[in-house]
Design an enzyme around this catalytic site. Structure first.
Site, mmCIF file in Angstrom:
data_model
loop_
_atom_site.group_PDB
_atom_site.id
_atom_site.type_symbol
_atom_site.label_atom_id
_atom_site.label_comp_id
_atom_site.label_asym_id
_atom_site.label_seq_id
_atom_site.Cartn_x
_atom_site.Cartn_y
_atom_site.Cartn_z
ATOM 1 N N ARG A 1 5.835 6.518 -21.140
ATOM 2 C CA ARG A 1 6.875 7.565 -21.282
ATOM 3 C C ARG A 1 7.251 8.137 -22.488
ATOM 4 O O ARG A 1 7.123 9.262 -22.882
ATOM 5 C CB ARG A 1 8.079 7.393 -20.190
ATOM 6 C CG ARG A 1 7.695 7.134 -18.687
ATOM 7 C CD ARG A 1 9.064 6.651 -18.152
ATOM 8 N NE ARG A 1 8.837 6.765 -16.621
ATOM 9 C CZ ARG A 1 9.193 5.891 -15.547
ATOM 10 N NH1 ARG A 1 9.944 5.122 -15.853
ATOM 11 N NH2 ARG A 1 8.752 6.033 -14.452
ATOM 12 N N VAL B 1 4.764 -5.895 -10.058
ATOM 13 C CA VAL B 1 5.346 -4.722 -10.366
ATOM 14 C C VAL B 1 6.639 -4.342 -9.317
ATOM 15 O O VAL B 1 7.547 -3.647 -9.900
ATOM 16 C CB VAL B 1 4.318 -3.527 -9.769
ATOM 17 C CG1 VAL B 1 4.794 -2.234 -10.042
ATOM 18 C CG2 VAL B 1 2.829 -3.694 -10.404
ATOM 19 N N ARG C 1 15.748 0.563 -3.572
ATOM 20 C CA ARG C 1 17.141 0.401 -3.273
ATOM 21 C C ARG C 1 17.502 1.651 -2.524
ATOM 22 O O ARG C 1 17.341 2.743 -2.963
ATOM 23 C CB ARG C 1 17.745 0.409 -4.799
ATOM 24 C CG ARG C 1 19.263 0.110 -4.700
ATOM 25 C CD ARG C 1 19.608 -0.597 -6.133
ATOM 26 N NE ARG C 1 21.168 -0.557 -6.173
ATOM 27 C CZ ARG C 1 21.599 -0.945 -7.142
ATOM 28 N NH1 ARG C 1 20.946 -1.470 -8.155
ATOM 29 N NH2 ARG C 1 22.995 -1.070 -7.090
ATOM 30 N N ALA D 1 0.976 -1.352 0.006
ATOM 31 C CA ALA D 1 0.011 0.203 0.067
ATOM 32 C C ALA D 1 1.026 1.157 0.141
ATOM 33 O O ALA D 1 0.599 2.317 0.531
ATOM 34 C CB ALA D 1 -0.934 -0.041 1.302
ATOM 35 N N ASP E 1 -0.597 -4.595 3.170
ATOM 36 C CA ASP E 1 0.638 -4.087 3.425
ATOM 37 C C ASP E 1 0.844 -4.726 4.911
ATOM 38 O O ASP E 1 -0.047 -4.943 5.453
ATOM 39 C CB ASP E 1 0.553 -2.486 3.608
ATOM 40 C CG ASP E 1 2.102 -2.005 3.120
ATOM 41 O OD1 ASP E 1 2.219 -1.711 2.230
ATOM 42 O OD2 ASP E 1 2.792 -2.169 4.297
ATOM 43 N N ASP F 1 6.973 2.210 -19.786
ATOM 44 C CA ASP F 1 8.204 2.760 -20.632
ATOM 45 C C ASP F 1 7.663 3.306 -21.683
ATOM 46 O O ASP F 1 8.011 4.277 -22.415
ATOM 47 C CB ASP F 1 9.117 1.424 -20.780
ATOM 48 C CG ASP F 1 9.952 0.914 -19.671
ATOM 49 O OD1 ASP F 1 10.097 1.998 -18.566
ATOM 50 O OD2 ASP F 1 10.090 -0.100 -19.595
ATOM 51 N N ARG G 1 22.905 -4.362 -5.692
ATOM 52 C CA ARG G 1 21.867 -4.832 -6.697
ATOM 53 C C ARG G 1 21.401 -6.456 -5.905
ATOM 54 O O ARG G 1 20.250 -6.698 -5.868
ATOM 55 C CB ARG G 1 22.258 -5.021 -8.136
ATOM 56 C CG ARG G 1 21.437 -5.331 -8.905
ATOM 57 C CD ARG G 1 21.808 -5.906 -10.146
ATOM 58 N NE ARG G 1 22.628 -6.948 -9.818
ATOM 59 C CZ ARG G 1 23.089 -7.883 -10.716
ATOM 60 N NH1 ARG G 1 23.268 -7.694 -11.951
ATOM 61 N NH2 ARG G 1 23.968 -8.857 -10.424
HETATM 62 N N1 APR Z 1 3.835 -7.666 2.393
HETATM 63 C C1 APR Z 1 2.989 -6.557 2.063
HETATM 64 N N2 APR Z 1 3.560 -5.461 1.922
HETATM 65 C C2 APR Z 1 5.079 -5.265 1.951
HETATM 66 C C3 APR Z 1 5.786 -6.367 2.449
HETATM 67 C C4 APR Z 1 5.203 -7.527 2.645
HETATM 68 N N3 APR Z 1 5.993 -8.594 2.830
HETATM 69 N N4 APR Z 1 7.190 -5.800 2.373
HETATM 70 C C5 APR Z 1 7.235 -4.298 2.052
HETATM 71 N N5 APR Z 1 5.716 -3.937 1.942
HETATM 72 C C6 APR Z 1 5.228 -2.872 1.493
HETATM 73 C C7 APR Z 1 5.842 -1.627 2.300
HETATM 74 O O1 APR Z 1 5.242 -1.570 3.558
HETATM 75 C C8 APR Z 1 5.340 -0.468 1.274
HETATM 76 O O2 APR Z 1 4.274 0.207 1.742
HETATM 77 O O3 APR Z 1 5.399 -2.552 0.232
HETATM 78 C C9 APR Z 1 5.040 -1.144 -0.001
HETATM 79 C C10 APR Z 1 6.093 -0.450 -1.060
HETATM 80 O O4 APR Z 1 5.713 0.681 -1.162
HETATM 81 P P1 APR Z 1 6.778 1.884 -1.336
HETATM 82 O O5 APR Z 1 8.040 1.894 -0.881
HETATM 83 O O6 APR Z 1 6.128 3.214 -1.422
HETATM 84 O O7 APR Z 1 7.331 1.727 -3.051
HETATM 85 P P2 APR Z 1 6.478 2.179 -4.259
HETATM 86 O O8 APR Z 1 6.984 3.186 -4.794
HETATM 87 O O9 APR Z 1 5.120 1.931 -4.031
HETATM 88 O O10 APR Z 1 7.201 0.831 -5.379
HETATM 89 C C11 APR Z 1 6.641 -0.428 -5.207
HETATM 90 O O11 APR Z 1 7.309 -1.052 -7.373
HETATM 91 O O12 APR Z 1 8.138 0.229 -8.994
HETATM 92 C C12 APR Z 1 8.608 -0.881 -8.162
HETATM 93 O O13 APR Z 1 10.964 -0.454 -7.407
HETATM 94 C C13 APR Z 1 9.457 -0.223 -7.187
HETATM 95 O O14 APR Z 1 9.795 -2.467 -5.747
HETATM 96 C C14 APR Z 1 8.960 -1.311 -5.771
HETATM 97 C C15 APR Z 1 7.536 -1.196 -6.173
#
Ligand code: APR
Length: 307
Positions: free
Chosen positions: A151, A118, A82, A10, A33, A148, A88
């Site tokens: 964009r 995603v 990251r 979320a 989440d 992509d 990586r």
């Molecule tokens: N179960 C559920 N949710 C999780 C878990 C898990 N085991 N581990 C992490 N999360 C949640 C985090 O708590 C966070 O709210 O996944 C969410 C990721 O959200 P953001 O950090 O805001 O990342 P976001 O920008 O949404 O990107 C999500 O998509 O484009 C890719 O590289 C990006 O891998 C990333 C993903």
């Protein structure tokens, strides 16, 4: 709503995707989440916008998977970004664990669901979901190419001062530095862009598309979410409505484009069964070589997976 989509994660991308799915009344949404309160709070906030935005889809947030039961589509955005100093390989190891855990928890309640990945690194996380779920490739694919190419479409529309709706852009390959944008298949109202723009301008658009993720990170100090969420929602829409829409997605190739056992961005037909067909086009020797390089980069990531 008749259909249900679970969005896991979320955060920025997941919450925005949930919002768009509900606002378009595509399906009810389960938003999950691990952070207590976050999916619940964001879902409640979105539901409180419903009377004004005029949508009757329901969004329910939770930290466990009960609310996900019976989903038609599961979108996985869970992961960590990251961080400075993180290699990586460390990122792959962390997100691999998260994606594997999510798949194991979500699938029992939604045995017929289609999984759209995603989380990054995208092609490797698709492979994690495929291995853990043991589902056929029709039901496990990833979002990269729609983003992509969106964009690239915006850059083309901006350069020519035309409607974004007139544009089409064609992008192949892995999500990242090795992606292969194809200007000769990128069009404005059906006209290939090499007939509309000088080579230097096209080269600049191709480069900007390839660096599109980094451009946003440099500005925001975090990765993009509006366009990624739009892109995944277009894929969800194609599946839920059985549109048979041809979109560039990360697909598990089984001989197409001369590649086997690797996830790579290619045009596919999306419908109710998920990935219903990989669409093959003839590539020039240079394009084939670029795609091969992209596949090598993806395979290198596959080698460090532990699942
Ligand atoms: N179960 C559920 N949710 C999780 C878990 C898990 N085991 N581990 C992490 N999360 C949640 C985090 O708590 C966070 O709210 O996944 C969410 C990721 O959200 P953001 O950090 O805001 O990342 P976001 O920008 O949404 O990107 C999500 O998509 O484009 C890719 O590289 C990006 O891998 C990333 C993903």
């Amino acid at each position: 709503m008749k259909q249900k989509v679970t969005v896991v994660g979320a955060g920025n991308v997941g919450a925005t995707a949930a919002q768009r799915i509900a606002e378009k009344e595509l399906a009810d949404v389960a938003l999950i989440d691990i952070i207590p309160g976050v999916p619940q709070g964001k879902s409640l906030d979105m539901m409180e916008s419903a009377p004004v935005e005029k949508f009757d889809a329901r969004i329910v947030g939770a930290n466990d998977y009960d609310v996900a039961k019976g989903s038609d589509v599961v979108v996985i955005t869970a992961g960590v970004p990251r961080k400075p100093g993180m290699s990586r390989d460390d990122l792959v190891a962390t997100n691999e664990g998260i994606v594997a855990d999510v798949v194991r928890k979500v699938l029992p309640g939604s045995p017929d669901a289609i999984l759209i990945i995603v989380s990054n690194p995208l092609d490797a996380m698709c492979e994690v979901a495929r291995r853990v779920s043991k589902l056929p490739r029709e039901r496990v694919f990833g979002m990269a190419g729609v983003l992509d190419s969106a964009r690239m479409r915006w850059f083309i529309a901006d350069a020519l001062n035309v409607s974004v709706e007139n544009t089409h852009a064609f992008v192949l390959g892995g999500h990242g530095d090795t992606m292969v944008p194809l200007p000769r298949f990128s069009t404005v109202a059906g006209i290939p862009i090499p007939e509309l723009l000088p080579k230097e301008k096209i080269d600049a658009i191709v480069k900007r598309t390839r660096d599109g993720g980094a451009e946003i990170v440099n500005l925001l100090k975090t990765s993009a979410w509006y366009a990624p969420a739009s892109a995944v929602v277009e894929m969800v829409d194609a599946v839920l409505k059985d549109k048979k829409k041809i979109l560039p997605c990360a697909a598990y190739l089984q001989g197409e484009y001369g590649m086997k056992d690797v996830y790579l961005g290619v045009p596919v037909k999306l419908g109710a069964k998920g990935l219903e067909q990989v669409v093959e086009i003839a590539l020039t020797p240079e394009e084939k070589q670029a795609l091969g390089k992209s596949a090598d980069a993806v395979r290198e990531l596959f080698r460090i997976l532990k699942v």
